[in-house]
Design an enzyme around this catalytic site. Structure first.
Site, mmCIF file in Angstrom:
data_model
loop_
_atom_site.group_PDB
_atom_site.id
_atom_site.type_symbol
_atom_site.label_atom_id
_atom_site.label_comp_id
_atom_site.label_asym_id
_atom_site.label_seq_id
_atom_site.Cartn_x
_atom_site.Cartn_y
_atom_site.Cartn_z
ATOM 1 N N TYR A 36 -7.034 1.321 2.654
ATOM 2 C CA TYR A 36 -6.683 2.710 2.939
ATOM 3 C C TYR A 36 -7.915 3.577 3.189
ATOM 4 O O TYR A 36 -7.809 4.676 3.728
ATOM 5 C CB TYR A 36 -5.858 3.315 1.782
ATOM 6 C CG TYR A 36 -4.486 2.677 1.599
ATOM 7 C CD1 TYR A 36 -4.016 1.700 2.481
ATOM 8 C CD2 TYR A 36 -3.656 3.050 0.559
ATOM 9 C CE1 TYR A 36 -2.778 1.115 2.313
ATOM 10 C CE2 TYR A 36 -2.403 2.480 0.388
ATOM 11 C CZ TYR A 36 -1.973 1.509 1.267
ATOM 12 O OH TYR A 36 -0.733 0.939 1.089
ATOM 13 N N ASP A 57 0.214 -0.723 -4.073
ATOM 14 C CA ASP A 57 1.153 0.262 -3.540
ATOM 15 C C ASP A 57 2.517 -0.406 -3.328
ATOM 16 O O ASP A 57 3.565 0.086 -3.760
ATOM 17 C CB ASP A 57 0.587 0.767 -2.194
ATOM 18 C CG ASP A 57 1.316 1.981 -1.665
ATOM 19 O OD1 ASP A 57 2.207 2.480 -2.353
ATOM 20 O OD2 ASP A 57 0.993 2.412 -0.541
ATOM 21 N N ASP A 100 6.039 -0.391 -6.128
ATOM 22 C CA ASP A 100 7.369 0.088 -5.724
ATOM 23 C C ASP A 100 8.419 -1.004 -5.924
ATOM 24 O O ASP A 100 9.542 -0.733 -6.353
ATOM 25 C CB ASP A 100 7.368 0.531 -4.254
ATOM 26 C CG ASP A 100 6.965 2.002 -4.113
ATOM 27 O OD1 ASP A 100 6.386 2.547 -5.072
ATOM 28 O OD2 ASP A 100 7.232 2.595 -3.057
ATOM 29 N N LYS A 160 -5.357 -12.199 -2.210
ATOM 30 C CA LYS A 160 -5.017 -13.103 -1.111
ATOM 31 C C LYS A 160 -6.297 -13.903 -0.827
ATOM 32 O O LYS A 160 -6.847 -13.893 0.279
ATOM 33 C CB LYS A 160 -4.554 -12.266 0.104
ATOM 34 C CG LYS A 160 -3.954 -13.075 1.221
ATOM 35 C CD LYS A 160 -2.585 -13.646 0.917
ATOM 36 C CE LYS A 160 -2.065 -14.471 2.077
ATOM 37 N NZ LYS A 160 -0.882 -15.268 1.756
ATOM 38 N N ASP A 171 1.717 -12.852 -1.985
ATOM 39 C CA ASP A 171 3.053 -13.205 -1.491
ATOM 40 C C ASP A 171 3.874 -13.876 -2.593
ATOM 41 O O ASP A 171 5.063 -13.602 -2.775
ATOM 42 C CB ASP A 171 2.978 -14.085 -0.227
ATOM 43 C CG ASP A 171 1.831 -15.082 -0.247
ATOM 44 O OD1 ASP A 171 1.011 -15.033 -1.188
ATOM 45 O OD2 ASP A 171 1.745 -15.930 0.659
#
Ligand code: NAD
Length: 359
Positions: A141, A247, A251, A191, A223
């Protein structure tokens, strides 16, 4: 010792839920002999209406000087067409940046009495109690270069996932320290099979972990973690991860509870910490005294735990929330799972009465 809390109710239901938080803060101040002063300021749309700016410099300065900040929510349709620099959420981004809040904590707890509210089967979510520790100021970001440019006659969008060792170190330490106060397990999510920033992440986490021999560490690819959160969320204690993965995963984890009105969060840095419910200003129900204040009250508990170093007060709030829910009370948003539906102010009073009865 005297503590100062800045209250930023903001807009919509932010004002209503922070009002309930004030009741709890003042009870704790009396009950535990902690001298607490509060000071309330405008942010978001309320500040735009009054001062034509999402947050004034003097409010930022007041927050920097305080021991903790409690924020309600900002935004609403009234300000939706304002230009980007005058959007209510600019206030949040500026507060996060100026307070250097790199550590975002999102606890997710499924109360036994509410396990039917989850979109997953009750037996899958029963007993879930996990904490997502998300890095908040680095990664994809913020990394440079970033932007849209033209190459060979077509537009190209670029983002950069970048982490320095020191950025990884400080969030890793935060996760291990949080785990020491919980069930002593950290799942570091990356990852590393593909991304260089994740390989550095994993190497750094492994090095820091040696300083916490009492905490179990496991690594999980992002994943797989997304899948495990749905398959067996009870396996997690602390999930440590970078900004974008956090992020998305926080959620996903939040939805395990089936309720947005009950999820708290803390954002910490080297200075003042900021606490806020995960939900927004809910313009559709603002002013009706039906918003669920529990996310904000649980955020107050986090504030006592992490910024005011008062574990007893934090536990007292959390245990009152748990008792009230298990006794069958809840607000309108959870009415299908409540034996008795309370208004915002009645819920605040119920939590207060339960705390008084237990003290
Ligand atoms: P929202 O979280 O405000 O509302 C989503 C839905 O959940 C609505 O139906 C609402 O009524 C319900 N809801 C939310 N909190 C609740 C509570 N405590 N009790 C009962 N029901 C609750 O999200 P949205 O509708 O996407 O956004 C509304 C405004 O809030 C927008 O302007 C958005 O930009 C802003 N927003 C602010 C923040 C923040 O301040 N941190 C976060 C998200 C959204």
């Amino acid at each position: 010792m005297s503590k100062k809390i800045v209250l930023l109710p903001g807009d919509g239901i932010g004002v209503e839920v922070v009002r309930e938080a004030e009741k709890i803060i003042s009870f704790i101040s009396e009950q535990y002999g902690v001298e607490i002063t509060t000071e309330t300021h405008l942010v978001g749309g309320a500040s735009l209406d009054a001062h034509d700016i999402p947050v004034k410099d003097e409010v930022i300065e007041a927050c920097k000087k305080a021991d903790a900040v409690l924020l309600g929510a900002v935004g609403g349709p009234k300000w939706d067409d304002y230009p980007p620099e005058k959007r209510p959420e600019k206030a949040l981004l500026r507060l996060r940046k100026e307070l250097g809040l790199y550590n975002n904590l999102r606890p997710v707890m499924v109360f036994s009495s509410l396990k039917d509210a989850s979109p997953l089967r009750p037996e899958v979510v029963d007993g879930v109690d996990l904490l997502v520790v998300r890095e908040l100021t680095g990664g994809l970001y913020f990394g440079q270069p970033k932007g849209i440019s033209e190459e060979n006659g077509e537009e190209v969008g670029v983002d950069t996932m970048r982490y320095t060792v020191s950025e990884i170190e400080r969030i890793t330490i935060a996760a291990f320290e949080a785990a020491q106060k919980r069930r002593k397990k950290v799942t570091s999510v990356d990852k590393a099979n593909i991304l260089a920033s994740s390989q550095l992440w994993r190497k750094t986490v492994n090095r820091i972990a040696k300083e916490y021999p009492d905490v179990e560490l496991e690594h999980m690819l992002v994943d797989n973690c997304a899948m495990q959160l749905l398959r067996n969320p009870g396996q997690f204690d602390v999930i440590l991860t970078e900004n974008m993965f956090g992020d998305i995963l926080s959620d996903e984890a939040a939805m395990l509870t089936g309720s947005i009105g009950m999820l708290p969060s803390a954002s910490l840095g080297d200075g003042t910490g900021m606490y806020e419910p995960v939900h927004g200003s809910a313009p559709d129900i603002a002013g009706k005294d039906i918003a669920n204040p529990l996310a904000t009250l649980a955020s107050v508990a986090l504030m006592f735990r992490y910024s005011l170093n008062h574990e007893k007060a934090a536990t007292a709030i959390e245990s009152a929330i748990s008792k009230v829910l298990n006794a069958g009370f809840n607000c309108k948003d959870m009415s299908r799972h409540a034996r008795q539906v309370l208004s915002t102010s009645e819920m605040g009073d119920k939590i207060l009465a339960t705390m008084k009865a237990s003290s």
